[in-house]
Design a protein around this motif. Structure first.
Motif, PDB file in Angstrom:
ATOM      1  N   GLU A   1       0.826  -1.201   0.000  1.00  0.00           N
ATOM      2  CA  GLU A   1       0.000   0.000   0.000  1.00  0.00           C
ATOM      3  C   GLU A   1       0.862   1.253   0.000  1.00  0.00           C
ATOM      4  N   HIS A   2       1.095   1.785  -1.177  1.00  0.00           N
ATOM      5  CA  HIS A   2       1.887   2.989  -1.348  1.00  0.00           C
ATOM      6  C   HIS A   2       1.208   3.869  -2.386  1.00  0.00           C
ATOM      7  N   GLU A   3       1.405   5.152  -2.238  1.00  0.00           N
ATOM      8  CA  GLU A   3       0.825   6.067  -3.203  1.00  0.00           C
ATOM      9  C   GLU A   3       1.546   5.913  -4.548  1.00  0.00           C
ATOM     10  N   PHE A   4       0.786   5.747  -5.612  1.00  0.00           N
ATOM     11  CA  PHE A   4       1.364   5.601  -6.943  1.00  0.00           C
ATOM     12  C   PHE A   4       1.709   6.981  -7.480  1.00  0.00           C
ATOM     13  N   ASP A   5       3.016   7.184  -7.761  1.00  0.00           N
ATOM     14  CA  ASP A   5       3.440   8.504  -8.242  1.00  0.00           C
ATOM     15  C   ASP A   5       3.971   8.456  -9.666  1.00  0.00           C
ATOM     16  N   GLY A   6       3.824   7.314 -10.332  1.00  0.00           N
ATOM     17  CA  GLY A   6       4.232   7.222 -11.719  1.00  0.00           C
ATOM     18  C   GLY A   6       5.682   6.873 -11.952  1.00  0.00           C
ATOM     19  N   ARG A   7       6.488   6.757 -10.878  1.00  0.00           N
ATOM     20  CA  ARG A   7       7.906   6.430 -11.067  1.00  0.00           C
ATOM     21  C   ARG A   7       8.141   4.925 -11.146  1.00  0.00           C
ATOM     22  N   PHE A   8       7.361   4.155 -10.383  1.00  0.00           N
ATOM     23  CA  PHE A   8       7.577   2.723 -10.302  1.00  0.00           C
ATOM     24  C   PHE A   8       6.265   1.983 -10.528  1.00  0.00           C
ATOM     25  N   ASP A   9       6.368   0.800 -11.107  1.00  0.00           N
ATOM     26  CA  ASP A   9       5.193  -0.059 -11.194  1.00  0.00           C
ATOM     27  C   ASP A   9       4.740  -0.422  -9.783  1.00  0.00           C
ATOM     28  N   HIS A  10       3.435  -0.557  -9.624  1.00  0.00           N
ATOM     29  CA  HIS A  10       2.865  -0.763  -8.289  1.00  0.00           C
ATOM     30  C   HIS A  10       1.721  -1.760  -8.392  1.00  0.00           C
ATOM     31  N   VAL A  11       1.798  -2.839  -7.617  1.00  0.00           N
ATOM     32  CA  VAL A  11       0.744  -3.853  -7.596  1.00  0.00           C
ATOM     33  C   VAL A  11       0.263  -3.992  -6.152  1.00  0.00           C
ATOM     34  N   ALA A  12      -1.024  -3.800  -5.921  1.00  0.00           N
ATOM     35  CA  ALA A  12      -1.550  -3.818  -4.555  1.00  0.00           C
ATOM     36  C   ALA A  12      -3.053  -4.038  -4.586  1.00  0.00           C
ATOM     37  N   ILE A  13      -3.631  -4.172  -3.406  1.00  0.00           N
ATOM     38  CA  ILE A  13      -5.081  -4.223  -3.281  1.00  0.00           C
ATOM     39  C   ILE A  13      -5.592  -2.843  -2.888  1.00  0.00           C
ATOM     40  N   ASP A  14      -6.904  -2.658  -2.998  1.00  0.00           N
ATOM     41  CA  ASP A  14      -7.547  -1.446  -2.509  1.00  0.00           C
ATOM     42  C   ASP A  14      -7.855  -1.675  -1.027  1.00  0.00           C
ATOM     43  N   ASN A  15      -6.939  -1.256  -0.177  1.00  0.00           N
ATOM     44  CA  ASN A  15      -7.078  -1.524   1.253  1.00  0.00           C
ATOM     45  C   ASN A  15      -8.276  -0.847   1.878  1.00  0.00           C
ATOM     46  N   VAL A  16      -8.567   0.356   1.436  1.00  0.00           N
ATOM     47  CA  VAL A  16      -9.717   1.069   1.993  1.00  0.00           C
ATOM     48  C   VAL A  16     -10.998   0.288   1.699  1.00  0.00           C
ATOM     49  N   GLN A  17     -11.158  -0.150   0.453  1.00  0.00           N
ATOM     50  CA  GLN A  17     -12.371  -0.870   0.092  1.00  0.00           C
ATOM     51  C   GLN A  17     -12.422  -2.242   0.750  1.00  0.00           C
ATOM     52  N   ALA A  18     -11.290  -2.896   0.879  1.00  0.00           N
ATOM     53  CA  ALA A  18     -11.271  -4.211   1.533  1.00  0.00           C
ATOM     54  C   ALA A  18     -11.743  -4.102   2.979  1.00  0.00           C
ATOM     55  N   ALA A  19     -11.241  -3.099   3.700  1.00  0.00           N
ATOM     56  CA  ALA A  19     -11.664  -2.900   5.083  1.00  0.00           C
ATOM     57  C   ALA A  19     -13.130  -2.492   5.151  1.00  0.00           C
ATOM     58  N   ARG A  20     -13.536  -1.696   4.211  1.00  0.00           N
ATOM     59  CA  ARG A  20     -14.940  -1.252   4.166  1.00  0.00           C
ATOM     60  C   ARG A  20     -15.867  -2.448   3.947  1.00  0.00           C
ATOM     61  N   ASP A  21     -15.470  -3.357   3.059  1.00  0.00           N
ATOM     62  CA  ASP A  21     -16.294  -4.533   2.778  1.00  0.00           C
ATOM     63  C   ASP A  21     -16.354  -5.470   3.981  1.00  0.00           C
ATOM     64  N   ALA A  22     -15.224  -5.641   4.665  1.00  0.00           N
ATOM     65  CA  ALA A  22     -15.210  -6.497   5.854  1.00  0.00           C
ATOM     66  C   ALA A  22     -16.137  -5.947   6.930  1.00  0.00           C
ATOM     67  N   THR A  23     -16.074  -4.638   7.147  1.00  0.00           N
ATOM     68  CA  THR A  23     -16.920  -4.010   8.165  1.00  0.00           C
ATOM     69  C   THR A  23     -18.383  -4.044   7.751  1.00  0.00           C
TER      70      THR A  23
END
Length: 335
Positions: free
Chosen positions: A148-170
């Motif tokens: 979970e890091h902010e994508f700034d266009g310098r590096f490829d980034h593979v992650a989940i949407d942590n905010v939505q995952a936590a929202r769905d669990a709750t």
């Protein structure tokens, strides 16, 4: 004497370049030629010399995977999937861990020797600051960020949407009628964003339902003991929560034990859900409800991006969001 590339070429009656192309996994070789070379390799028990290949191609055929803690089930499962995905495209993987230590991340990210060992790095940092990534940018080592890091266009980034995952669990807990919902896993003093994102999703789901959290309990690390201690603190409070969202499955496993030690029942008195879908949770009693993260998807795409970066250092960086899904089990639904 071990068989050489020339021996294979003579046995297969092809050029040494053709043998090299087959060994290197070059796609544009006819099936007939490829099979002749493979048959000769098998007959002669030829094994490519990795040093010679490195000198010839400038590549080692090795990727590095750097994670915070290899003994955390999520990261060990991710490592397995990365190894499998890399093997499919002809790469091998070496694994190291940072132990949540900034200096260790600095060493692994910027060490001078890594350019001689690896063609690219899959990096899952927790505390690395932006200036370290800038150092890597100057070194030109192909790098894909995981987590979970902010994508700034310098590096490829593979992650989940942590905010939505936590929202769905709750939301799952709210949908079951739970109203006194607490959370375990906040780390307000840390710089990395996983806890903050999961807190944001937790609070957003409660706000959608017109609820407020009973409490968000901190956890120094995402381990069973931390979940146990945090859950015991929650259970001693008034009002006692009727549900707990844990920011990882290991925290949730500790919380399960804490509820039983308090003489309460899961899920009748306290429902519990985690994130990660580790194998241990599937076989716990009660089995653990969780948010499943698609680690094979993360691994395949991370490997694909780092290989693309190796082949074309000027390729445009991409952000890839992995899917997730709530997996309801006995810890929220009952048996």
């Amino acid at each position: 004497m071990p068989a050489t590339l020339r021996d294979v070429a003579e046995r297969a009656q092809v050029s040494m370049r053709t043998v090299s192309n087959v060994v290197s996994g070059y796609a544009h070789v006819s099936d007939r030629m490829r099979q002749k070379v493979l048959d000769a390799i098998a007959e002669l028990d030829y094994r490519p010399n990795p040093v010679a290949r490195t000198l010839r191609t400038g590549r080692t055929g090795m990727l590095a995977l750097v994670v915070p803690e290899i003994d955390v089930p999520y990261f060990s499962e991710l490592a397995r999937d990365v190894i499998n995905a890399a093997a499919e495209v002809g790469y091998r993987v070496m694994i190291d861990q940072t132990g949540h230590d900034h200096d260790r991340e600095r060493e692994l990210l910027t060490g001078a020797d890594r350019t001689m060992l690896f063609d690219g790095v899959l990096f899952s940092p927790l505390v690395t600051r932006g200036e370290l990534l800038a150092m890597n940018e100057r070194s030109s080592m192909p790098l894909v960020l995981l987590g979970e890091h902010e994508f700034d266009g310098r590096f490829d980034h593979v992650a989940i949407d942590n905010v939505q995952a936590a929202r769905d669990a709750t939301a799952h807990l709210i949908g079951l009628g739970r109203r006194r919902i607490a959370a375990i896993g906040a780390q307000p003093d840390e710089q990395y964003s996983t806890p903050q994102q999961r807190t944001a999703g937790f609070e957003a789901a409660l706000a959608d339902a017109g609820l407020a959290p009973i409490r968000i309990e901190a956890a120094a690390h995402y381990r069973r003991a931390d979940g146990y201690q945090a859950a015991r603190a929650l259970l001693d409070r008034d009002p006692r929560p009727d549900a707990i969202f844990c920011y990882s499955d290991l925290l949730a496993m500790g919380a399960l034990r804490a509820v039983f030690d308090a003489g309460l029942r899961v899920p009748e008195d306290v429902a519990i859900i985690g994130i990660d879908d580790i194998e241990e949770g599937r076989y716990a009693r009660p089995s653990l409800s969780t948010v499943s993260l698609d680690t094979p998807f993360i691994a395949r795409n991370a490997v694909a991006r780092v290989v693309a970066r190796i082949d074309d250092p000027d390729a445009e960086a991409a952000e890839i969001v992995a899917p997730h899904a709530v997996i309801p089990r006995e810890s929220t639904l009952g048996s």
